[in-house]
Design a protein around this motif. Structure first.
Motif, mmCIF file in Angstrom:
data_model
loop_
_atom_site.group_PDB
_atom_site.id
_atom_site.type_symbol
_atom_site.label_atom_id
_atom_site.label_comp_id
_atom_site.label_asym_id
_atom_site.label_seq_id
_atom_site.Cartn_x
_atom_site.Cartn_y
_atom_site.Cartn_z
ATOM 1 N N CYS A 88 42.115 26.574 36.054
ATOM 2 C CA CYS A 88 42.630 26.266 34.716
ATOM 3 C C CYS A 88 42.230 24.854 34.289
ATOM 4 C CB CYS A 88 44.145 26.410 34.692
ATOM 5 S SG CYS A 88 44.747 28.120 34.748
ATOM 6 N N LEU A 89 42.284 23.908 35.211
ATOM 7 C CA LEU A 89 41.896 22.537 34.889
ATOM 8 C C LEU A 89 40.422 22.443 34.491
ATOM 9 C CD1 LEU A 89 43.736 20.426 37.610
ATOM 10 C CD2 LEU A 89 44.138 20.368 35.147
ATOM 11 N N LEU A 90 39.610 23.376 34.940
ATOM 12 C CA LEU A 90 38.186 23.367 34.634
ATOM 13 C C LEU A 90 37.840 24.293 33.466
ATOM 14 C CD1 LEU A 90 36.914 23.363 38.310
ATOM 15 C CD2 LEU A 90 36.764 21.477 36.683
ATOM 16 N N HIS A 91 38.872 24.733 32.710
ATOM 17 C CA HIS A 91 38.666 25.586 31.535
ATOM 18 C C HIS A 91 38.102 26.951 31.906
ATOM 19 C CE1 HIS A 91 39.137 22.062 28.777
ATOM 20 N NE2 HIS A 91 38.526 21.416 29.761
ATOM 21 N N ALA A 92 38.216 27.349 33.157
ATOM 22 C CA ALA A 92 37.760 28.669 33.579
ATOM 23 C C ALA A 92 38.911 29.670 33.454
ATOM 24 C CB ALA A 92 37.232 28.622 35.001
ATOM 25 N N VAL A 93 38.587 30.943 33.639
ATOM 26 C CA VAL A 93 39.577 32.016 33.483
ATOM 27 C C VAL A 93 39.829 32.653 34.847
ATOM 28 C CG1 VAL A 93 40.127 34.197 32.349
ATOM 29 C CG2 VAL A 93 38.783 32.445 31.131
ATOM 30 N N PRO A 94 41.018 32.454 35.446
ATOM 31 C CA PRO A 94 41.304 33.116 36.721
ATOM 32 C C PRO A 94 41.594 34.600 36.524
ATOM 33 C CG PRO A 94 43.205 31.825 35.997
ATOM 34 C CD PRO A 94 42.111 31.570 35.002
ATOM 35 N N LEU B 140 30.271 25.145 39.803
ATOM 36 C CA LEU B 140 29.927 26.540 39.551
ATOM 37 C C LEU B 140 30.468 27.116 38.254
ATOM 38 C CD1 LEU B 140 30.597 27.912 43.162
ATOM 39 C CD2 LEU B 140 28.471 26.949 42.223
ATOM 40 N N LEU B 141 31.508 26.508 37.674
ATOM 41 C CA LEU B 141 32.204 27.122 36.549
ATOM 42 C C LEU B 141 32.003 26.343 35.259
ATOM 43 C CD1 LEU B 141 35.557 27.943 38.363
ATOM 44 C CD2 LEU B 141 33.895 29.623 37.535
ATOM 45 N N SER B 142 31.640 27.048 34.215
ATOM 46 C CA SER B 142 31.609 26.499 32.862
ATOM 47 C C SER B 142 32.837 27.011 32.105
ATOM 48 C CB SER B 142 30.337 26.947 32.135
ATOM 49 O OG SER B 142 29.185 26.446 32.779
ATOM 50 N N PRO B 143 33.218 26.347 31.001
ATOM 51 C CA PRO B 143 34.376 26.824 30.232
ATOM 52 C C PRO B 143 34.227 28.295 29.849
ATOM 53 C CG PRO B 143 33.749 24.643 29.483
ATOM 54 C CD PRO B 143 32.685 25.083 30.459
ATOM 55 N N GLY B 144 35.284 29.052 30.094
ATOM 56 C CA GLY B 144 35.293 30.478 29.777
ATOM 57 C C GLY B 144 34.776 31.378 30.873
ATOM 58 N N ASP B 145 34.148 30.807 31.910
ATOM 59 C CA ASP B 145 33.705 31.628 33.035
ATOM 60 C C ASP B 145 34.902 32.189 33.792
ATOM 61 O OD1 ASP B 145 31.044 31.237 32.517
ATOM 62 O OD2 ASP B 145 30.735 29.728 34.079
ATOM 63 N N GLU B 146 34.706 33.353 34.399
ATOM 64 C CA GLU B 146 35.779 34.005 35.148
ATOM 65 C C GLU B 146 35.577 33.794 36.647
ATOM 66 O OE1 GLU B 146 35.661 38.048 33.833
ATOM 67 O OE2 GLU B 146 36.432 37.567 31.833
ATOM 68 N N ILE B 147 36.700 33.592 37.334
ATOM 69 C CA ILE B 147 36.693 33.409 38.780
ATOM 70 C C ILE B 147 37.676 34.389 39.390
ATOM 71 C CG2 ILE B 147 38.264 31.432 38.477
ATOM 72 C CD1 ILE B 147 37.190 30.329 41.136
ATOM 73 N N LEU B 148 37.226 35.145 40.371
ATOM 74 C CA LEU B 148 38.045 36.175 41.019
ATOM 75 C C LEU B 148 38.856 35.548 42.147
ATOM 76 C CD1 LEU B 148 35.246 38.866 41.091
ATOM 77 C CD2 LEU B 148 37.363 39.037 39.766
ATOM 78 N N ILE B 149 40.176 35.724 42.070
ATOM 79 C CA ILE B 149 41.122 35.033 42.940
ATOM 80 C C ILE B 149 42.053 36.061 43.570
ATOM 81 C CG2 ILE B 149 43.132 33.485 42.876
ATOM 82 C CD1 ILE B 149 41.618 31.925 40.687
ATOM 83 N N PRO B 150 42.336 35.967 44.879
ATOM 84 C CA PRO B 150 43.210 36.961 45.506
ATOM 85 C C PRO B 150 44.644 36.891 45.008
ATOM 86 C CG PRO B 150 42.701 35.183 47.049
ATOM 87 C CD PRO B 150 41.830 34.974 45.850
ATOM 88 N N ASN B 151 45.265 38.042 44.906
ATOM 89 C CA ASN B 151 46.677 38.184 44.532
ATOM 90 C C ASN B 151 47.348 39.096 45.550
ATOM 91 O OD1 ASN B 151 49.157 38.598 43.292
ATOM 92 N ND2 ASN B 151 48.359 39.889 41.651
#
Length: 408
Positions: free
Chosen positions: A129-135, A107-118
């Motif tokens: 991070c390993l997939l070059h995505a932005v958490p 689902l993720l390309s480099p630079g894509d953002e993924i929404l993650i719970p905090n």
């Protein structure tokens, strides 16, 4: 020596492993920092894995797993979630962590953002991070019972946002998403054309509330399926070392799934698959026994925290308690957990392992012996007045969101 790739250098350390490995090296330590089920694996499960080896069934399996196991996962999902899922949508994976990596890879390309719970499970960030995505972390605040709010998530969505991660029951919180909120989260994803990855590792363990999978609402609009569901047998049946789980995908992605599975792991080891089949289709005594044990431990631990005046979030699911130790942690709970282990011989996972909102909190694993749990928690320093973050009494029976005693 050449440097590692930049995105690898930026992967954060897993603070759960950090404190747990320190505890394993501390003689006599009580380890309450890691979610490792403590019961013996049922004999029929072990025998199924051994029988696979004895008949030398050790060749490749199909990328997606042996057909009987795919159907067993689908049948369990249909039964527990009232959701029409066929075996063709089930991919057997090398544990839930590989399933999460699998889904993100799709689902993720480099630079894509993924929404993650905090707060949220640390490998959500590590894998992206390993997939070059932005958490991008969306907040779960104590004053809102650590439940996500639609407006908080929506404010973070940009043209680069591709994926929303949901986790219910939650690790580390033990919080459970209700039906109405789950539906609205799926509608949010549909409105902004986002994928959902739903981590449901602890779906077998909820207490007085139902588990609601986002997949239940995924087919309400034809052609709009967008939910990937990550399952594991590590927690449900105590098979942490066999590395076996499933990723359930939206319809129509079978060939792409096969291609990516081949590139990541090819297929899961056949003995683990046959052991998993025995677990899913055989007697379920292990699950019912574990459920009762975790609930009893939750109640025993809650009583100790209440007696010490320490606020906590009453777990509605999973097998963790989330407790506020800000009265002693001095603004650096990670360092405090290391000192507490050295001085008192008890290991807790620091809340900062799960995100910035975890500062001042600890995650307490409820899956070991009750005697060790009560002894370890008994060494925590009392807070004094039994007050929670918003002024109520820790251990009270405030019914808001079903979180009796935690944040009130």
């Amino acid at each position: 020596m050449p440097e590692l790739a930049a995105h690898v250098r930026e992967v954060p350390i897993n603070q759960i492993r950090e404190i747990t490995e320190a505890a394993w090296g501390t003689p006599g330590a009580i380890v309450l920092s890691i979610g490792e089920p403590g019961f013996a694996v049922p004999r029929h499960v072990l025998e199924a894995g051994m029988a696979c080896l004895e008949r030398d069934e050790t060749n490749y399996t199909p990328n997606a797993g042996i057909p009987a196991l795919r159907e067993a996962f689908a049948a369990r999902f249909r039964e527990h979630n009232a959701t029409p899922v066929g075996a063709d949508r089930v991919y057997v994976v090398d544990g839930a962590q590989q399933g999460l990596h699998f889904a993100m890879s799709l689902l993720l390309s480099p630079g894509d953002e993924i929404l993650i719970p905090n707060p949220g499970y640390p490998t959500f960030v590590m894998t992206s991070c390993l997939l070059h995505a932005v958490p991008v972390r969306y907040p779960l605040y104590p004053e809102h019972d650590f439940q996500p709010r639609i407006e908080d998530i929506e404010a973070l969505i940009t043209p680069r946002t591709r994926v929303l991660i949901l986790n219910s029951p939650s690790n580390p919180l033990g919080a459970v998403l209700g039906e109405d909120l789950t539906r609205r989260l799926v509608e949010l994803a549909r409105r902004h054309d986002l994928w959902i990855i739903s981590d449901e590792c602890y779906e077998a363990f909820t207490y007085d509330v139902p588990h609601v999978s986002p997949a239940r609402f995924d087919s309400e609009v034809p052609g709009e399926a967008r939910v990937f569901t990550s399952l594991t047998l590590s927690k449900t049946y105590g098979l942490t070392g066999l590395r076996i789980g499933a990723l359930i995908c939206p319809p129509g992605l079978e060939q792409k799934m096969n291609n990516v599975m081949e590139a990541i792991v090819s297929c899961v080891a056949s003995p683990s698959q046959y052991a998993a089949l025995a677990a899913l289709t055989g007697p379920q005594d292990y699950v019912s026994h574990a459920h009762a044990h975790y609930r009893a431990n939750r109640d025993a631990a809650s009583a100790v925290l209440h007696s010490h005046g320490i606020p906590y979030l009453t777990a509605q699911g999973a097998f963790y308690l989330w407790a506020d130790v800000s009265h002693v942690s001095g603004g650096d709970v990670r360092a405090w957990t290391r000192r507490f282990l050295a001085d008192h011989g008890v290991a807790f996972a620091p809340g900062t392992a799960f995100g910035s909102i975890g500062e001042g909190w600890i995650r307490i694993a409820l899956c070991g012996s009750q005697a060790d749990l009560v002894e370890g928690l008994g060494r925590l320093p009392a807070r004094g007045a039994a007050t929670g973050p918003s002024g109520g009494a820790a251990g009270s029976t405030d019914p808001i969101a079903g979180t009796a005693g935690a944040i009130a």
